[in-house]
Design a protein around this motif. Structure first.
Motif, PDB file in Angstrom:
ATOM      1  N   CYS A 260       0.773  -1.269  -0.114  1.00 26.02           N
ATOM      2  CA  CYS A 260      -0.053   0.100   0.113  1.00 26.02           C
ATOM      3  C   CYS A 260       0.828   1.262   0.050  1.00 26.02           C
ATOM      4  O   CYS A 260       1.773   1.407   0.676  1.00 26.02           O
ATOM      5  CB  CYS A 260      -0.844   0.035   1.241  1.00 26.02           C
ATOM      6  SG  CYS A 260      -2.048   1.383   1.417  1.00 26.02           S
ATOM      7  N   HIS A 262       0.085   4.004   1.225  1.00 25.58           N
ATOM      8  CA  HIS A 262      -0.105   4.823   2.467  1.00 25.58           C
ATOM      9  C   HIS A 262       0.683   4.542   3.449  1.00 25.58           C
ATOM     10  O   HIS A 262       1.776   5.412   3.942  1.00 25.58           O
ATOM     11  CB  HIS A 262      -1.328   4.559   3.184  1.00 25.58           C
ATOM     12  CG  HIS A 262      -1.909   5.277   4.277  1.00 25.58           C
ATOM     13  ND1 HIS A 262      -2.333   4.419   5.471  1.00 25.58           N
ATOM     14  CD2 HIS A 262      -1.379   6.629   4.594  1.00 25.58           C
ATOM     15  CE1 HIS A 262      -2.436   5.483   6.306  1.00 25.58           C
ATOM     16  NE2 HIS A 262      -1.812   6.444   6.058  1.00 25.58           N
ATOM     17  N   MET A 263       0.892   3.235   4.069  1.00 30.81           N
ATOM     18  CA  MET A 263       1.818   3.049   5.136  1.00 30.81           C
ATOM     19  C   MET A 263       2.344   1.660   4.978  1.00 30.81           C
ATOM     20  O   MET A 263       3.041   0.877   5.791  1.00 30.81           O
ATOM     21  CB  MET A 263       1.263   3.012   6.387  1.00 30.81           C
ATOM     22  CG  MET A 263       0.825   4.434   6.866  1.00 30.81           C
ATOM     23  SD  MET A 263       0.457   4.672   8.564  1.00 30.81           S
ATOM     24  CE  MET A 263       1.909   4.681   9.395  1.00 30.81           C
ATOM     25  N   GLY A 264       2.045   0.935   3.765  1.00 27.37           N
ATOM     26  CA  GLY A 264       2.978  -0.149   3.589  1.00 27.37           C
ATOM     27  C   GLY A 264       2.167  -1.473   3.837  1.00 27.37           C
ATOM     28  O   GLY A 264       2.796  -2.766   3.968  1.00 27.37           O
ATOM     29  N   CYS A 265       0.880  -1.420   4.182  1.00 31.03           N
ATOM     30  CA  CYS A 265       0.219  -2.929   4.434  1.00 31.03           C
ATOM     31  C   CYS A 265      -0.160  -3.641   3.018  1.00 31.03           C
ATOM     32  O   CYS A 265       0.299  -3.065   2.038  1.00 31.03           O
ATOM     33  CB  CYS A 265      -1.153  -2.836   5.000  1.00 31.03           C
ATOM     34  SG  CYS A 265      -1.171  -1.908   6.810  1.00 31.03           S
ATOM     35  N   CYS A 279      -7.246  -1.784   0.865  1.00 30.38           N
ATOM     36  CA  CYS A 279      -5.944  -1.877   1.657  1.00 30.38           C
ATOM     37  C   CYS A 279      -6.932  -2.176   3.121  1.00 30.38           C
ATOM     38  O   CYS A 279      -7.692  -1.170   3.427  1.00 30.38           O
ATOM     39  CB  CYS A 279      -5.154  -0.899   1.833  1.00 30.38           C
ATOM     40  SG  CYS A 279      -4.076  -1.070   3.144  1.00 30.38           S
ATOM     41  N   CYS A 281      -5.977  -2.085   6.174  1.00 29.88           N
ATOM     42  CA  CYS A 281      -5.463  -1.203   7.367  1.00 29.88           C
ATOM     43  C   CYS A 281      -6.139   0.161   7.637  1.00 29.88           C
ATOM     44  O   CYS A 281      -6.531   0.149   8.497  1.00 29.88           O
ATOM     45  CB  CYS A 281      -3.663  -1.053   7.105  1.00 29.88           C
ATOM     46  SG  CYS A 281      -2.727  -2.184   7.156  1.00 29.88           S
ATOM     47  N   HIS A 282      -6.173   0.908   6.653  1.00 33.63           N
ATOM     48  CA  HIS A 282      -6.989   2.057   6.901  1.00 33.63           C
ATOM     49  C   HIS A 282      -7.748   2.475   5.713  1.00 33.63           C
ATOM     50  O   HIS A 282      -8.422   3.681   5.268  1.00 33.63           O
ATOM     51  CB  HIS A 282      -6.195   3.241   7.097  1.00 33.63           C
ATOM     52  CG  HIS A 282      -4.708   2.939   8.050  1.00 33.63           C
ATOM     53  ND1 HIS A 282      -3.612   2.611   7.400  1.00 33.63           N
ATOM     54  CD2 HIS A 282      -4.901   2.786   9.088  1.00 33.63           C
ATOM     55  CE1 HIS A 282      -2.822   2.617   8.393  1.00 33.63           C
ATOM     56  NE2 HIS A 282      -3.437   2.796   9.531  1.00 33.63           N
ATOM     57  N   GLN A 283      -8.321   1.464   5.047  1.00 36.89           N
ATOM     58  CA  GLN A 283      -9.289   1.398   3.979  1.00 36.89           C
ATOM     59  C   GLN A 283      -9.135   2.485   2.831  1.00 36.89           C
ATOM     60  O   GLN A 283      -9.845   2.754   2.148  1.00 36.89           O
ATOM     61  CB  GLN A 283     -10.785   1.768   4.646  1.00 36.89           C
ATOM     62  CG  GLN A 283     -11.556   0.945   5.383  1.00 36.89           C
ATOM     63  CD  GLN A 283     -10.661   0.555   6.615  1.00 36.89           C
ATOM     64  OE1 GLN A 283     -10.562   1.351   7.443  1.00 36.89           O
ATOM     65  NE2 GLN A 283     -10.465  -0.694   6.699  1.00 36.89           N
ATOM     66  N   SER A 284      -7.945   2.486   2.327  1.00 36.93           N
ATOM     67  CA  SER A 284      -7.604   3.222   1.200  1.00 36.93           C
ATOM     68  C   SER A 284      -8.040   2.366   0.035  1.00 36.93           C
ATOM     69  O   SER A 284      -7.783   0.891   0.296  1.00 36.93           O
ATOM     70  CB  SER A 284      -6.132   3.326   0.930  1.00 36.93           C
ATOM     71  OG  SER A 284      -5.582   4.276   1.655  1.00 36.93           O
ATOM     72  N   PRO A 298      -6.657   7.393   2.987  1.00 31.42           N
ATOM     73  CA  PRO A 298      -5.581   8.155   3.369  1.00 31.42           C
ATOM     74  C   PRO A 298      -4.287   8.094   2.298  1.00 31.42           C
ATOM     75  O   PRO A 298      -3.426   8.868   2.435  1.00 31.42           O
ATOM     76  CB  PRO A 298      -5.138   7.820   4.763  1.00 31.42           C
ATOM     77  CG  PRO A 298      -5.527   6.528   4.723  1.00 31.42           C
ATOM     78  CD  PRO A 298      -6.563   6.195   4.049  1.00 31.42           C
TER      79      PRO A 298
HETATM   80  S1  FES Z   1      -1.615   1.080   5.044  1.00 31.04           S
HETATM   81 FE1  FES Z   1      -3.020   0.893   3.412  1.00 31.04          FE
HETATM   82  S2  FES Z   1      -4.395   2.499   3.940  1.00 31.04           S
HETATM   83 FE2  FES Z   1      -3.177   2.617   5.350  1.00 31.04          FE
END
Ligand code: FES
Length: 335
Positions: A260, A262-265, A279, A281-284, A298
């Motif tokens: 991802c 955003h933060m790598g999930c 994603c 983790c934070h629904q991107s 995000p």
């Molecule tokens: S790591 Fe994917 S939305 Fe935050």
């Protein structure tokens, strides 16, 4: 307390008293007490050893060192000894404290009645005096071996979180641009490492999504983080791409970095009806038909795309590396 309805009076229950105190062996036998003291010290020393193992693994065992164990097979030594060291540090510190309390600390039972929220000043003073007396009875002053080993164990455990500060740097610089994908690299299934033909993916079927890695490489942790790809097949006419991006797909198959932005999930939830990648983790949410454009959440940029085609034997291969650096957007990056 009991409410006596006949008399209207409040009757206080009688104090059942304490059971008779039974002396432990360590209370009456100085040799047993000395033995227990040594056992407690050994447990604290083992805890200290565990923390040293944790520190050693963190700093000196390279992250991609593998060893073979009969039970688990090929295992990452860095992670194994990190976990083992931390588990030993915490387990033996707890064992030492419990054994110390059970064998050497005073074991007289104490009863106190529930009181008002704030105790009287004299009671508070009495508590402080009791705690001080308990600390004196614990015999730390008389047991320097326990005192020293406990101090060592607690000190080292307290220090170990500082090591995690090392993860704050250095910045990856150009490393996120460098993956194992290059022109002609075959895509293989994850798991299974089987080369993939376009016909292995079917539009709208169970096999419309396929995680993949580059073929022919021993995979280290960094490779797994940077090289992983998600292949998705839709009908070619469903793409909404410019000519260049369309030329990076093959018969409706498109490949994105699975990491991802955003933060790598790991982005691995695919909604077939909307053609959205989610994603967890934070629904991107990324639109597959528009080259993983971010439509919610995000993440600040699309997932990097891997241009693909087929080789002379009909297997999917990369045309070129990812179109931009993989991974989270918060790193300083060139692209
Ligand atoms: S790591 Fe994917 S939305 Fe935050």
């Amino acid at each position: 307390m009991m409410n006596n309805e006949n008399s209207g009076a409040i009757e206080k229950l009688s104090d059942p008293g304490l059971p008779e105190h039974i002396h432990r062996k360590t209370d009456v036998d100085p040799r047993a007490a000395k033995k227990a003291e040594r056992q407690v010290s050994i447990l604290f020393a083992l805890s200290a050893f565990g923390t040293l193992l944790f520190i050693y693994s963190y700093i000196w065992i390279p992250e991609d060192t593998f060893i073979f164990l009969p039970i688990t097979g090929t295992t990452n030594a860095h992670q194994l000894f990190l976990g083992l060291g931390l588990a030993m540090a915490l387990f033996f510190i707890g064992m030492g404290a419990v054994h110390w309390a059970k064998t050497l600390m005073p074991d007289h039972e104490v009863v106190d009645y529930r009181k008002e929220q704030r105790s009287k000043d004299e009671d508070r003073a009495a508590l402080v005096a009791t705690v001080k007396e308990g600390a004196a009875n614990a015999g730390l002053g008389r047991r320097p071996l326990i005192k020293r080993t406990m101090g060592l164990a607690l000190g080292l455990v307290g220090l170990s979180p500082l090591l995690l500060l090392r993860d704050l740097g250095p910045l990856p610089e150009n490393e996120l641009n460098e993956t194992n994908w290059k022109a002609g690299t075959r895509l293989v299934t994850d798991p299974g490492d089987r080369p993939i033909r376009p016909s292995d993916l079917e539009v709208g079927g169970v096999a419309q999504v396929q995680p993949a890695f580059p073929q022919g490489k021993v995979r280290h942790l960094d490779d797994i983080a940077k090289d992983s790809v998600l292949l998705i097949r839709i009908r070619p006419e469903e793409f909404n791409l410019d000519a260049e991006r369309l030329s990076w797909t093959y018969q409706g198959i498109i490949a994105f970095s699975k990491i991802c932005s955003h933060m790598g999930c790991a982005v691995a939830l695919y909604e077939q009806t909307t053609k959205h990648l989610l994603c967890p983790c934070h629904q991107s949410t990324f639109d597959v038909t528009r080259a993983a454009k971010v439509i919610f959440g995000p993440a600040a940029r699309p997932l990097p795309q891997l241009p693909i085609t087929v080789d002379s034997e009909g297997y999917l291969v990369a045309q070129a590396p990812f179109n931009e650096a993989v991974g989270p957007s918060f790193w300083e990056r060139d692209s």
